[in-house]
Design an enzyme around this catalytic site. Structure first.
Site, mmCIF file in Angstrom:
data_model
loop_
_atom_site.group_PDB
_atom_site.id
_atom_site.type_symbol
_atom_site.label_atom_id
_atom_site.label_comp_id
_atom_site.label_asym_id
_atom_site.label_seq_id
_atom_site.Cartn_x
_atom_site.Cartn_y
_atom_site.Cartn_z
ATOM 1 N N GLU A 1 -5.308 -9.070 6.636
ATOM 2 C CA GLU A 1 -4.109 -9.771 7.100
ATOM 3 C C GLU A 1 -3.343 -10.366 5.914
ATOM 4 O O GLU A 1 -2.114 -10.301 5.844
ATOM 5 C CB GLU A 1 -4.480 -10.901 8.070
ATOM 6 C CG GLU A 1 -4.994 -10.441 9.414
ATOM 7 C CD GLU A 1 -6.489 -10.138 9.443
ATOM 8 O OE1 GLU A 1 -7.105 -9.979 8.363
ATOM 9 O OE2 GLU A 1 -7.047 -10.040 10.547
ATOM 10 N N TYR B 1 8.975 7.307 -2.714
ATOM 11 C CA TYR B 1 7.685 7.074 -2.058
ATOM 12 C C TYR B 1 6.506 7.314 -2.988
ATOM 13 O O TYR B 1 5.450 6.726 -2.808
ATOM 14 C CB TYR B 1 7.535 7.867 -0.758
ATOM 15 C CG TYR B 1 8.013 9.288 -0.823
ATOM 16 C CD1 TYR B 1 7.256 10.276 -1.394
ATOM 17 C CD2 TYR B 1 9.242 9.634 -0.277
ATOM 18 C CE1 TYR B 1 7.698 11.584 -1.447
ATOM 19 C CE2 TYR B 1 9.697 10.938 -0.309
ATOM 20 C CZ TYR B 1 8.927 11.915 -0.901
ATOM 21 O OH TYR B 1 9.376 13.191 -0.953
ATOM 22 N N GLU C 1 -19.084 -7.723 -0.267
ATOM 23 C CA GLU C 1 -17.832 -6.960 -0.254
ATOM 24 C C GLU C 1 -17.014 -7.185 -1.529
ATOM 25 O O GLU C 1 -16.167 -6.367 -1.882
ATOM 26 C CB GLU C 1 -16.987 -7.341 0.962
ATOM 27 C CG GLU C 1 -17.583 -6.882 2.281
ATOM 28 C CD GLU C 1 -16.718 -7.257 3.454
ATOM 29 O OE1 GLU C 1 -16.217 -6.332 4.131
ATOM 30 O OE2 GLU C 1 -16.540 -8.479 3.702
ATOM 31 N N LYS D 1 -9.045 -0.292 7.901
ATOM 32 C CA LYS D 1 -10.289 -0.355 7.122
ATOM 33 C C LYS D 1 -11.304 0.517 7.864
ATOM 34 O O LYS D 1 -12.026 0.037 8.746
ATOM 35 C CB LYS D 1 -10.746 -1.810 7.030
ATOM 36 C CG LYS D 1 -11.810 -2.089 6.025
ATOM 37 C CD LYS D 1 -12.048 -3.600 5.931
ATOM 38 C CE LYS D 1 -13.111 -3.946 4.938
ATOM 39 N NZ LYS D 1 -13.400 -5.385 4.915
#
Length: 118
Positions: free
Chosen positions: A73, A53, A21, A98
Site C-alpha cells: 500500500e 513506457y 522479508e 504480490k
C-alpha cells in the site's frame, strides 16, 4: 482521455513487514494505466510527446529498490506520487500484486487510482 499502459511488469524488490522479508527479494507484478493525450505524439511520430513506457518501467524498478517499505500500500502511494510528478501524468491507475504471498491465492495486492481524468 487516451491511456498509455504497462501490464504485467515483473520486478524483484525487498518488501514486507516481517524480518525475514527484509532479507530477501520478492516478485511484485505491476499494472499501470496512465492518462495521456496520445494524438500529439502520433501526429509526427514523436516519442518525446508521449509517455516512454520503457523508461517508466525502468524507473519503477529503480524506485521500488531505492525506497524499500513494509507494505505494498505504501509503495503504491509513493510510486503513484513519484510517477505523476516525474512525468506530469494527470491521472493513473496502479495495481501492485504480490504473487504467492498467501497460500491458495494466485496473488494479492492493491489497486489505487490517483489524479483526474481530463
Amino acid at each position: 482521455m487516451d491511456k498509455v499502459f504497462i501490464k504485467g511488469l515483473s520486478i524483484q524488490t525487498t518488501i514486507g513487514f516481517y524480518a525475514w522479508e527484509k532479507e530477501i527479494k520478492q516478485t511484485l507484478v505491476i499494472d499501470l494505466s496512465m492518462g495521456w493525450h496520445t494524438a500529439a505524439a502520433a501526429e509526427n511520430d514523436e516519442l518525446a510527446k508521449t509517455l516512454d513506457y520503457a523508461d517508466i518501467s525502468e524507473r519503477i524498478a529503480e524506485f521500488a529498490n531505492q525506497n524499500p517499505v513494509d507494505l505494498i500500500e505504501t509503495l503504491a502511494e509513493r510510486l503513484a506520487t513519484f510517477l505523476m510528478q516525474q512525468y506530469h501524468i494527470p491521472w493513473l491507475k496502479l495495481s501492485i500484486g504480490k504473487p504467492n504471498a498467501v497460500h491458495n491465492a494466485q496473488t494479492v495486492g492493491v489497486e489505487i487510482e490517483r489524479g483526474q481524468r481530463v
